[in-house]
Design an enzyme around this catalytic site. Structure first.
Site, PDB file in Angstrom:
ATOM      1  N   LYS A  13      58.990   7.967  16.393  1.00  0.00           N
ATOM      2  CA  LYS A  13      57.796   8.607  15.817  1.00  0.00           C
ATOM      3  C   LYS A  13      56.523   7.888  16.278  1.00  0.00           C
ATOM      4  O   LYS A  13      55.571   8.523  16.715  1.00  0.00           O
ATOM      5  CB  LYS A  13      57.867   8.591  14.278  1.00  0.00           C
ATOM      6  CG  LYS A  13      59.062   9.340  13.704  1.00  0.00           C
ATOM      7  CD  LYS A  13      59.067   9.356  12.192  1.00  0.00           C
ATOM      8  CE  LYS A  13      59.201   7.997  11.534  1.00  0.00           C
ATOM      9  NZ  LYS A  13      60.472   7.277  11.814  1.00  0.00           N
ATOM     10  N   ARG A  88      57.614  11.166   2.975  1.00  0.00           N
ATOM     11  CA  ARG A  88      58.971  10.667   3.130  1.00  0.00           C
ATOM     12  C   ARG A  88      59.847  10.993   1.934  1.00  0.00           C
ATOM     13  O   ARG A  88      61.027  10.618   1.913  1.00  0.00           O
ATOM     14  CB  ARG A  88      58.883   9.155   3.237  1.00  0.00           C
ATOM     15  CG  ARG A  88      59.678   8.594   4.349  1.00  0.00           C
ATOM     16  CD  ARG A  88      58.933   7.392   4.780  1.00  0.00           C
ATOM     17  NE  ARG A  88      59.706   6.384   5.341  1.00  0.00           N
ATOM     18  CZ  ARG A  88      59.275   5.729   6.431  1.00  0.00           C
ATOM     19  NH1 ARG A  88      58.171   6.063   7.017  1.00  0.00           N
ATOM     20  NH2 ARG A  88      59.975   4.767   6.890  1.00  0.00           N
ATOM     21  N   ARG A 127      63.425  -3.651  19.529  1.00  0.00           N
ATOM     22  CA  ARG A 127      62.000  -3.250  19.510  1.00  0.00           C
ATOM     23  C   ARG A 127      61.050  -4.453  19.450  1.00  0.00           C
ATOM     24  O   ARG A 127      61.274  -5.416  18.756  1.00  0.00           O
ATOM     25  CB  ARG A 127      61.737  -2.365  18.293  1.00  0.00           C
ATOM     26  CG  ARG A 127      60.259  -2.121  18.078  1.00  0.00           C
ATOM     27  CD  ARG A 127      59.989  -1.020  17.141  1.00  0.00           C
ATOM     28  NE  ARG A 127      60.494  -1.253  15.800  1.00  0.00           N
ATOM     29  CZ  ARG A 127      60.359  -0.374  14.816  1.00  0.00           C
ATOM     30  NH1 ARG A 127      59.772   0.781  15.044  1.00  0.00           N
ATOM     31  NH2 ARG A 127      60.831  -0.636  13.633  1.00  0.00           N
ATOM     32  N   ARG A 160      59.503  -6.924  14.143  1.00  0.00           N
ATOM     33  CA  ARG A 160      59.356  -6.644  12.714  1.00  0.00           C
ATOM     34  C   ARG A 160      60.519  -7.243  11.922  1.00  0.00           C
ATOM     35  O   ARG A 160      61.657  -7.149  12.336  1.00  0.00           O
ATOM     36  CB  ARG A 160      59.284  -5.133  12.491  1.00  0.00           C
ATOM     37  CG  ARG A 160      57.888  -4.613  12.690  1.00  0.00           C
ATOM     38  CD  ARG A 160      57.776  -3.131  12.698  1.00  0.00           C
ATOM     39  NE  ARG A 160      58.505  -2.423  11.656  1.00  0.00           N
ATOM     40  CZ  ARG A 160      58.482  -1.104  11.519  1.00  0.00           C
ATOM     41  NH1 ARG A 160      57.744  -0.372  12.336  1.00  0.00           N
ATOM     42  NH2 ARG A 160      59.186  -0.524  10.580  1.00  0.00           N
ATOM     43  N   ARG A 171      67.565   0.894   5.555  1.00  0.00           N
ATOM     44  CA  ARG A 171      66.544   1.905   5.888  1.00  0.00           C
ATOM     45  C   ARG A 171      67.204   3.239   6.229  1.00  0.00           C
ATOM     46  O   ARG A 171      66.689   4.303   5.890  1.00  0.00           O
ATOM     47  CB  ARG A 171      65.672   1.414   7.050  1.00  0.00           C
ATOM     48  CG  ARG A 171      64.714   0.304   6.624  1.00  0.00           C
ATOM     49  CD  ARG A 171      64.150  -0.433   7.807  1.00  0.00           C
ATOM     50  NE  ARG A 171      63.281   0.378   8.636  1.00  0.00           N
ATOM     51  CZ  ARG A 171      62.919   0.033   9.870  1.00  0.00           C
ATOM     52  NH1 ARG A 171      63.345  -1.090  10.408  1.00  0.00           N
ATOM     53  NH2 ARG A 171      62.127   0.823  10.558  1.00  0.00           N
TER      54      ARG A 171
HETATM   55  P1  AP5 Z   1      59.452   3.712  17.428  1.00  0.00           P
HETATM   56  O1  AP5 Z   1      58.529   4.627  18.138  1.00  0.00           O
HETATM   57  O2  AP5 Z   1      58.920   2.403  16.918  1.00  0.00           O
HETATM   58  O3  AP5 Z   1      60.216   4.481  16.244  1.00  0.00           O
HETATM   59  P2  AP5 Z   1      59.695   4.927  14.817  1.00  0.00           P
HETATM   60  O4  AP5 Z   1      60.360   6.223  14.520  1.00  0.00           O
HETATM   61  O5  AP5 Z   1      58.202   4.883  14.732  1.00  0.00           O
HETATM   62  O6  AP5 Z   1      60.348   3.779  13.951  1.00  0.00           O
HETATM   63  P3  AP5 Z   1      59.815   2.975  12.680  1.00  0.00           P
HETATM   64  O7  AP5 Z   1      60.813   1.859  12.475  1.00  0.00           O
HETATM   65  O8  AP5 Z   1      58.393   2.553  12.819  1.00  0.00           O
HETATM   66  O9  AP5 Z   1      59.958   4.024  11.594  1.00  0.00           O
HETATM   67  P4  AP5 Z   1      60.101   3.820  10.127  1.00  0.00           P
HETATM   68  O10 AP5 Z   1      59.821   5.194   9.719  1.00  0.00           O
HETATM   69  O11 AP5 Z   1      61.345   3.235   9.609  1.00  0.00           O
HETATM   70  O12 AP5 Z   1      59.066   2.645   9.794  1.00  0.00           O
HETATM   71  P5  AP5 Z   1      57.619   2.673   9.132  1.00  0.00           P
HETATM   72  O13 AP5 Z   1      56.814   1.676   9.839  1.00  0.00           O
HETATM   73  O14 AP5 Z   1      57.124   4.054   8.982  1.00  0.00           O
HETATM   74  O15 AP5 Z   1      60.704   3.441  18.412  1.00  0.00           O
HETATM   75  C1  AP5 Z   1      61.728   2.508  18.076  1.00  0.00           C
HETATM   76  C2  AP5 Z   1      62.172   1.747  19.355  1.00  0.00           C
HETATM   77  O16 AP5 Z   1      62.788   2.674  20.251  1.00  0.00           O
HETATM   78  C3  AP5 Z   1      61.010   1.110  20.139  1.00  0.00           C
HETATM   79  O17 AP5 Z   1      61.441  -0.104  20.678  1.00  0.00           O
HETATM   80  C4  AP5 Z   1      60.709   2.127  21.257  1.00  0.00           C
HETATM   81  O18 AP5 Z   1      60.170   1.499  22.419  1.00  0.00           O
HETATM   82  C5  AP5 Z   1      62.091   2.720  21.516  1.00  0.00           C
HETATM   83  N1  AP5 Z   1      62.048   4.137  21.912  1.00  0.00           N
HETATM   84  C6  AP5 Z   1      61.266   5.118  21.386  1.00  0.00           C
HETATM   85  N2  AP5 Z   1      61.532   6.306  21.960  1.00  0.00           N
HETATM   86  C7  AP5 Z   1      62.535   6.070  22.865  1.00  0.00           C
HETATM   87  C8  AP5 Z   1      63.275   6.921  23.770  1.00  0.00           C
HETATM   88  N3  AP5 Z   1      63.047   8.230  23.847  1.00  0.00           N
HETATM   89  N4  AP5 Z   1      64.226   6.343  24.537  1.00  0.00           N
HETATM   90  C9  AP5 Z   1      64.493   4.997  24.450  1.00  0.00           C
HETATM   91  N5  AP5 Z   1      63.811   4.148  23.616  1.00  0.00           N
HETATM   92  C10 AP5 Z   1      62.848   4.678  22.839  1.00  0.00           C
HETATM   93  O19 AP5 Z   1      57.956   2.164   7.640  1.00  0.00           O
HETATM   94  C11 AP5 Z   1      58.282   0.815   7.367  1.00  0.00           C
HETATM   95  C12 AP5 Z   1      58.449   0.652   5.858  1.00  0.00           C
HETATM   96  O20 AP5 Z   1      57.194   0.937   5.196  1.00  0.00           O
HETATM   97  C13 AP5 Z   1      59.470   1.582   5.198  1.00  0.00           C
HETATM   98  O21 AP5 Z   1      60.781   1.066   5.265  1.00  0.00           O
HETATM   99  C14 AP5 Z   1      58.921   1.642   3.755  1.00  0.00           C
HETATM  100  O22 AP5 Z   1      59.262   0.479   3.033  1.00  0.00           O
HETATM  101  C15 AP5 Z   1      57.411   1.635   3.972  1.00  0.00           C
HETATM  102  N6  AP5 Z   1      56.865   3.010   4.083  1.00  0.00           N
HETATM  103  C16 AP5 Z   1      56.240   3.569   5.182  1.00  0.00           C
HETATM  104  N7  AP5 Z   1      55.884   4.827   4.937  1.00  0.00           N
HETATM  105  C17 AP5 Z   1      56.283   5.098   3.663  1.00  0.00           C
HETATM  106  C18 AP5 Z   1      56.220   6.259   2.836  1.00  0.00           C
HETATM  107  N8  AP5 Z   1      55.692   7.405   3.298  1.00  0.00           N
HETATM  108  N9  AP5 Z   1      56.741   6.179   1.599  1.00  0.00           N
HETATM  109  C19 AP5 Z   1      57.272   5.035   1.109  1.00  0.00           C
HETATM  110  N10 AP5 Z   1      57.382   3.897   1.855  1.00  0.00           N
HETATM  111  C20 AP5 Z   1      56.897   3.934   3.121  1.00  0.00           C
END
Ligand code: AP5
Length: 215
Positions: A13, A88, A127, A160, A171
């Site tokens: 994402k 979410r 990552r 991270r 997660r």
């Molecule tokens: P990346 O692009 O980083 O993936 P992502 O989907 O953004 O992953 P996140 O871990 O950031 O998502 P998340 O939703 O768990 O975390 P968030 O920060 O929102 O890609 C991942 C890896 O793959 C990278 O190394 C990239 O280079 C590689 N890659 C990407 N595309 C690729 C491809 N096509 N081929 C090969 N490699 C590829 O949330 C963190 C925490 O915050 C949550 O756990 C929660 O506690 C809190 N939080 C955030 N939002 C909320 C909410 N709305 N409600 C409640 N709690 C929340």
């Protein structure tokens, strides 16, 4: 156009959000990046969010809703936005719809990046991210040009804490229990488009652009 990127942790994402926001001139709002900035700045919200994030569970809906609605409210009426990591839960999706309707706005497309738990785990454990501009890299799949440094600003890349295997497993459980019901919520409103997240980064970008151009 106002867009939501859905999908499991590690689906890509954040990687895709940067490219799609640039392509369609959208304001990119990542709930995870905003929470991490709050933590870095040691705000009250950051302090409250920390324990949830480190365990791999969701931050309470009321905190997230007021944070994200506040951010969306600052966007000029004529400008579109891309939401990454929010909503979410069903309560967040309903809260978002109510606030957008009151402001005369709406979501135009929800893109669901589909990826298996097995690939998610490989992606997250390799990552690296830039703490300065949020750009994301992977040690095997998309390494930076200079080892350990952001391509755009040269800042040293970091890992991270919530990418440790035990937290990744939690997660994923949280995603299946609390976020997957959003697929039906947005399908029923005719907004959902699924995209295969296992393809190469550029192919995923092309697929997302295609479903957004149809809006
Ligand atoms: P990346 O692009 O980083 O993936 P992502 O989907 O953004 O992953 P996140 O871990 O950031 O998502 P998340 O939703 O768990 O975390 P968030 O920060 O929102 O890609 C991942 C890896 O793959 C990278 O190394 C990239 O280079 C590689 N890659 C990407 N595309 C690729 C491809 N096509 N081929 C090969 N490699 C590829 O949330 C963190 C925490 O915050 C949550 O756990 C929660 O506690 C809190 N939080 C955030 N939002 C909320 C909410 N709305 N409600 C409640 N709690 C929340």
């Amino acid at each position: 156009m106002n867009l939501i990127l859905l999908g499991p942790p590690g689906a890509g994402k954040g990687t895709q959000a940067v490219k799609i926001a640039e392509a369609f001139d959208l304001v990119h709002l990542s709930s995870g990046d905003i929470l991490r900035a709050e933590r870095k700045n040691q705000t009250e919200l950051g302090r409250q969010a920390q324990e949830y994030m480190d365990k791999g569970v969701l931050v309470p809906d009321d905190l997230i809703l007021s944070m994200m609605i506040g951010q969306i409210g600052r966007i000029d009426a004529g400008r579109g936005f891309l939401l990454d990591g929010f909503p979410r839960t069903l309560a967040q999706a309903e809260g978002l719809d109510q606030r957008l309707e009151a402001a005369g706005r709406r979501i135009d497309r929800v893109v669901n990046i589909v990826l298996s738990d097995e690939i998610v785990t490989k992606r997250l454990t390799g990552r690296w991210s830039c703490p300065q501009d949020g750009r994301v890299y992977h040690e095997m799949f998309s390494p930076p040009k200079a080892s350990g440094k952001c391509d755009a600003c040269g800042t040293a890349l970091t890992r991270r804490k919530d990418d440790e295997p035990s937290v990744v497993a939690q997660r994923l459980r949280t995603y299946h229990e609390e976020t997957r019901p959003l697929e039906a919520y947005y399908s029923n409103r005719g907004l959902m488009a699924n995209v295969d997240g296992s393809a190469e980064v550029s192919a995923v970008t092309d697929a997302i652009r295609k479903v957004c151009q149809a809006v």
